[in-house]
Design an enzyme around this catalytic site. Sequence first.
Site, PDB file in Angstrom:
ATOM      1  N   ASP A  98     -38.675  67.421 -24.970  1.00 59.17           N
ATOM      2  CA  ASP A  98     -38.260  67.094 -26.387  1.00 59.17           C
ATOM      3  C   ASP A  98     -39.130  66.009 -26.623  1.00 59.17           C
ATOM      4  OD1 ASP A  98     -36.708  66.857 -29.045  1.00 59.17           O
ATOM      5  OD2 ASP A  98     -35.234  68.084 -27.895  1.00 59.17           O
ATOM      6  N   HIS A 103     -40.262  69.080 -31.902  1.00 56.47           N
ATOM      7  CA  HIS A 103     -39.934  68.343 -30.839  1.00 56.47           C
ATOM      8  C   HIS A 103     -40.724  68.133 -29.792  1.00 56.47           C
ATOM      9  CE1 HIS A 103     -35.708  67.647 -32.787  1.00 56.47           C
ATOM     10  NE2 HIS A 103     -35.761  68.707 -33.015  1.00 56.47           N
ATOM     11  N   GLU A 120     -35.587  72.616 -36.420  1.00 54.69           N
ATOM     12  CA  GLU A 120     -35.997  71.282 -36.934  1.00 54.69           C
ATOM     13  C   GLU A 120     -37.633  71.153 -36.960  1.00 54.69           C
ATOM     14  OE1 GLU A 120     -32.050  68.704 -36.251  1.00 54.69           O
ATOM     15  OE2 GLU A 120     -33.759  68.776 -34.548  1.00 54.69           O
ATOM     16  N   THR A 178     -27.970  64.572 -25.402  1.00 51.76           N
ATOM     17  CA  THR A 178     -27.971  63.280 -24.729  1.00 51.76           C
ATOM     18  C   THR A 178     -28.324  62.197 -25.285  1.00 51.76           C
ATOM     19  OG1 THR A 178     -29.484  63.862 -23.147  1.00 51.76           O
ATOM     20  CG2 THR A 178     -27.466  64.437 -22.585  1.00 51.76           C
ATOM     21  N   GLU A 179     -28.314  61.866 -26.613  1.00 55.38           N
ATOM     22  CA  GLU A 179     -28.852  60.635 -27.282  1.00 55.38           C
ATOM     23  C   GLU A 179     -28.128  59.671 -26.925  1.00 55.38           C
ATOM     24  OE1 GLU A 179     -28.796  63.762 -28.696  1.00 55.38           O
ATOM     25  OE2 GLU A 179     -30.263  64.084 -30.247  1.00 55.38           O
TER      26      GLU A 179
END
Length: 527
Positions: free
Chosen positions: A148, A219, A294, A428-429
């Site tokens: 990412d 990403h 996105e 997991t931000e």
Amino acid sequence: MISIIPKPSECKQKDGFFTCQGALTVKSDFMLELLKCERSENSTLVIIKESSLSEEGYTLDVTKDKIEIKAADETGAYYALQSLRQLCRFELGESKIPCCHIEDKPRFKWRGLHLDESRHFFGKEEVKRFLDNMFMMKLNVFHWHLTDDQGWRIEIKKYPLLTEKGSVREYTQINGWQSTDVVNERYEGFYTQDDIREIVEYAGKRGIMVVPEIDFPAHSASAIAGYPWLACRELFRDVPGYFGSKIPVLKLKMRDWNRPVCPGKDTTIDFIFDIIDEVCELFPAPYFHIGGDEAPKDEWKKCPCCQQRIKDNNLKNEEDLQGWLNNQILEHLKSKGKRLIGWNEILKAGNLDKSVVVQYWTPKRDKNAERFVNNGGSMIMSNHHSFYFDMPYGQYPLKYTYDYKPEKFGVNNKNVSNILGVEGENWTEWTDSREMLDCRLHPRMEALAEVAWTEDGNKDWQDFISRLNEFKPFFEKLDINYAVDSISMPKGIGGAVNRTKRQKMFYKGDTHLEVKLNKKFKAQGEK
Ligand code: ACM
Ligand code: ZN
């Protein structure tokens, strides 16, 4: 009482108990190398291959003097042993098993759990523990999010800068989406190809297929950090430590956190194919996830190469350019016997080949996704409302996961068979430790397992809750930092107020609030 999660198809308790005297020995038609029992011809635990049973299914009969398991395949035999494990509770110090007859098989083929290791990296030992816990719940697909913007986590031999540069960031955003706060520390980590093989093998022994996700076209900032020529404009940028959203963008002009590659250049296509070739060698699964969510189109609109590609291929617009790219990748994957999976935004392209598998995630209902599945398209259901385990329980309490029905998300009843299955997502931000991951994941994962495994008509919330209470000693024994009831399912008016408060605080930047409260409540003796 018989208490197993996920709930078996049929379960009849009988009179009496099997009492374990000394260590169990086993006689088995299957290898079952993970089973640590001694082998003996005259065993009280007998495992028989029975080809007429369904894939991954089993029967389990406990009588006063014998335990008999039947299964068509090794995974089914292991699942019977997992049920037996919950039934016998030997590891919790018990020695008696209630006599019973169990018949069991899964509802869905795809019983998935995802882990994002780009935003935070957990490493091999944690991943093995994650797989062990999946195995216990009869989950069978590990969707491994390996790349990412904020980090590239898989070694690619042909492009060493992907990990040399792309796996390292110099700072990390904290305190939520709206914050500009960062920790100025180097953060890094990646898996070598040997590590990947080790994990894939470890998972395979537990009946778990590992599906890699390597994100294109968006990403991709960590890839572009190593190879700036991948982007439409060759800007030299380090791996971003911001996770996006408005505040960093507006306040700091940080527009580079989600950069797409340039599909107008042939060199980009070669690069993607090279990566796919190496990754496919490591993962035997017949699926490959390319992300596809996105994808910003503003750079493509201004890029002469992208515009030329659109013209040369008579494409309508930039959405169809992404569709064209996906079709190229899909053909390349097809030649290797693999199917492309993408997040539901890939359906914005009108020209996309319909043999893709779509994973439906968006918080907003998506008519394209619903039309796709109702017209025979294959879909994995990961609807935000039920399966985004990175969200606070204040927003999505446990019951939202348990009560999941594909029909609530536009899948017509007669088309439920087009669904491969369901999957829980662990982004997991804001999940930066095992303690956090455990708290967000359990007991949601147990609820997910029941949605994935148990026929809808056989589910019952109150019954699940009482089995969950019986399961809690396993959480303790396995050192799983599960969320206590007042976190995972706040009750009454006070609970509703707490829910709203916790959700609000999460979005205000207190991303660790629930795990802190959980620790406090556990210390006060809550379960
Ligand atoms: C996603 O959560 N952007 C798939
Ligand atoms: Zn371009």
